[in-house]
Design a protein around this motif. Structure first.
Motif, PDB file in Angstrom:
ATOM      1  N   ASP A 280     -51.659  41.196 -33.222  1.00 41.13           N
ATOM      2  CA  ASP A 280     -52.579  40.519 -34.126  1.00 41.13           C
ATOM      3  C   ASP A 280     -52.232  40.798 -35.602  1.00 41.13           C
ATOM      4  N   VAL A 283     -49.372  38.503 -36.466  1.00 34.04           N
ATOM      5  CA  VAL A 283     -49.851  37.128 -36.594  1.00 34.04           C
ATOM      6  C   VAL A 283     -50.576  36.964 -37.940  1.00 34.04           C
ATOM      7  N   LEU A 388     -45.754  33.463 -30.986  1.00 33.32           N
ATOM      8  CA  LEU A 388     -46.234  33.765 -32.346  1.00 33.32           C
ATOM      9  C   LEU A 388     -46.766  32.529 -33.053  1.00 33.32           C
ATOM     10  N   MET A 391     -50.181  31.618 -31.801  1.00 31.54           N
ATOM     11  CA  MET A 391     -51.213  32.539 -32.271  1.00 31.54           C
ATOM     12  C   MET A 391     -51.486  32.330 -33.766  1.00 31.54           C
ATOM     13  N   VAL A 392     -50.424  32.021 -34.538  1.00 30.41           N
ATOM     14  CA  VAL A 392     -50.602  31.754 -35.977  1.00 30.41           C
ATOM     15  C   VAL A 392     -51.461  30.505 -36.154  1.00 30.41           C
ATOM     16  N   LYS A 395     -55.014  31.398 -35.585  1.00 32.73           N
ATOM     17  CA  LYS A 395     -55.528  32.204 -36.714  1.00 32.73           C
ATOM     18  C   LYS A 395     -55.800  31.304 -37.915  1.00 32.73           C
TER      19      LYS A 395
END
Ligand code: FBP
Length: 545
Positions: A280, A283, A388, A391-392, A395
């Motif tokens: 996390d 990210v 990644l 997940m980015v 976010k």
């Protein structure tokens, strides 16, 4: 074989040799050596090959040598320049005595055990001068470690009258070369074993080995491609490119490519471990950089990701260490893959199980199941670049809801790995490898075993390079592998207080915000020396005083 115009022209390139290897050679021995750590254990395990001196080759006087036959093995992943090690070895062996013969074992160490070989004649060797790839004899990842394999290999060694075997490989293969050298020495079989430092990953280096061959060409190949992507990215201005580059464990390739191309972001696994970052945290770091650029109106960028990053995230590293121990248990063998996952999960601590369950299923399964013959997680099969970027994206959605992200985010994914391993070697790798092969022949002629061929002073012109040999035991320490303590060559990771990382760290904040891309272009084989003969930035920085 049908050849390209480049291949035909390149075949005529005569690699440059260090002065000490050009004509007749004398071996000068230094002081006795010791292993980098665990000296007592390593000495006890290698009583016949421990403590030998460093060797340097200097110009000497002509002398005659008895005929000898030599065997060669390519081990592990391909690396540009392997063929030039063979051509250097072939030319030197023939110069020592034209009656000498060179045999290539087919498809890696398994060729020795299975008696699968071919004689490498001038006609064959000439076809492969200065070419990439390992296709002259092929490579493989069979681990040479058992007495039965050593004895089986000896049968064909005896049949072909082979005096010495040269093993071209990375840290694991050279560790095994040393074990084989020790075994044959202990048995008084009169068979020498010599190693050569290969791997694009660049993690086989230390005080004696300045760089492993293939790193130079692979990094230049990836950097060309990253530069091309950066230029496309800066032309269309609509994508974030997530680029995973090879390098199973260490981040040398990613760091070198970053130094060559100045992407917006480059992750360095060793730093992630040092700072104990979670997935996390990584990210959030990328997402913040995306948001900062978006605020400037730049909804595009490049992120370079080292292949092995996942293994360096401390929580995942702990999980892998326990998985390795669990998978080494006898009950974990001979059960189906699904049962293996369940078995592993049932043996994990609560903390590791929570980490395991938090990963996407595909990534978790890859961590729990497949290992290469040396026990390594097969990181090139894990799509970290997608993991990644997904997940980015999540976010950024959350940040948008909070008003912290004002732009657009669209990602493209790339993996640069296999395409760099067989590129036609750069002048550096062509020369370096030819010199390594020549050194290996001279180590054999000097009666050495348990040595690795080395070439130093490699940022100077090739004429001033210094060739010789280093006892493999000198580079060893004890490490846990597959649940057991083993003697291994210490892997060189990126040093966070080293010049390459510090040079990168001093500039990365600017690269993240600005568009400071550099476009290195393709490897050049002919032309001005500053274009054709430069070593990697890593090597230049490491060797600069
Ligand atoms: P070596 O260490 O054997 O040189 O191999 C390096 C490498 O290219 C890594 O960068 C990569 O993770 C791995 O090989 C891939 O292995 P495989 O060819 O078995 O898929």
């Amino acid at each position: 074989m049908e050849k390209s115009a480049l291949q035909i022209a390149r075949a005529a390139y005569q690699p440059k040799l260090p002065r000490g290897l050009k004509g007749a050679v004398k071996a000068v021995e230094g002081a006795a050596t010791q292993s980098v750590d665990n000296q007592e254990e390593i000495k006890a395990l290698f009583p016949n090959t421990y403590g030998m001196p460093l060797v340097e080759f200097v110009p000497g006087e002509e002398k005659s040598y008895e005929p000898m036959n030599v065997g060669i093995i390519l081990s592990g992943g391909q690396a540009p320049g392997g063929h030039n090690v063979i051509t250097g070895l072939f030319d030197a062996v023939k110069r020592l005595n034209p009656a000498n013969r060179l045999y290539g074992f087919i498809l890696g160490p398994g060729g020795l055990v299975d008696h699968n070989y071919m004689e490498l004649t001038k006609e064959i060797v000439d076809e492969y001068r200065n070419t990439g790839g390992f296709d002259m004899i092929g490579s493989g990842r069979t681990k040479l470690e058992k007495v039965e394999q050593f004895e089986k290999g000896l049968e064909i060694i005896r049949e072909l009258g082979i005096k010495a075997i040269v093993i071209i490989g990375g840290d694991d293969s050279n560790t095994n070369a040393c074990v084989l050298a020790e075994y044959y020495a202990a048995k008084n079989y009169g068979v020498q074993v010599i190693g050569c430092p290969k791997t694009i990953d660049g993690d086989l280096k230390n005080d004696q080995i300045e760089t492993s061959f293939g790193f130079d060409t692979a990094c230049k190949t990836y950097s060309e491609l990253i530069g091309n992507i950066e230029r496309d990215c800066n032309s269309a201005r609509k994508y974030w490119h997530f680029i995973k580059v090879m390098g199973r464990s260490a981040s040398h390739i990613a760091l070198e490519c970053a130094l060559q191309t100045q992407p917006n972001i480059c992750l360095v696994s060793e730093e992630i471990e040092e700072k104990a970052m979670s997935l996390d945290d990584i990210v959030a770091y990328i997402a913040n950089a995306v948001a900062v650029r978006a605020a400037d109106g730049n909804n595009f960028g490049t992120v370079v990701i080292p292949e092995g990053v996942i293994e360096f995230i401390p929580a995942i590293k702990k999980l892998i260490a326990q998985l390795n121990d669990v998978l080494a248990l006898p009950e974990a063998k001979n059960i189906s893959r699904d049962e293996q996952v369940d078995f592993a999960k049932s043996h994990l601590t609560a903390e590791n199980l929570a980490v395991f369950n938090s990963l996407p299923e595909g990534v978790a399964r890859q961590l729990a199941l497949d290992r290469d013959p040396h026990g390594n997680v097969q990181v090139s099969l894990i799509e970290t670049e997608k993991l990644l970027s997904e997940m980015v994206a999540k976010k950024l959605d959350a940040m948008k809801a909070e008003g912290k992200f004002v732009g657009k985010f669209a990602a493209q994914h790339h993996f640069f790995g296999y395409e760099g391993r067989c590129a036609a070697p750069s002048n550096f790798d062509a020369d370096y490898c030819y010199a390594l092969g020549t050194s290996a022949a001279q180590l054999i002629a000097a009666g050495k075993t348990g040595y690795m061929a080395i070439v130093k002073n490699t940022t100077a012109p090739a004429d001033e390079w210094k060739a010789g040999g280093v006892p493999i035991t000198m580079m060893m320490n004890m490490e846990k592998r597959n649940g057991e303590m083993k003697p291994v060559i210490r892997k060189a990771l990126v040093e966070l207080d080293g010049k390459p990382f510090k040079t990168f760290a001093a500039q990365r904040d600017r690269w993240a915000r600005e568009t400071a891309y550099v476009y290195p272009g393709p490897i050049q084989y002919w032309g001005p020396t500053e274009v054709c003969d430069q070593p990697t930035k890593t090597l230049a920085l490491e060797q600069s005083k």
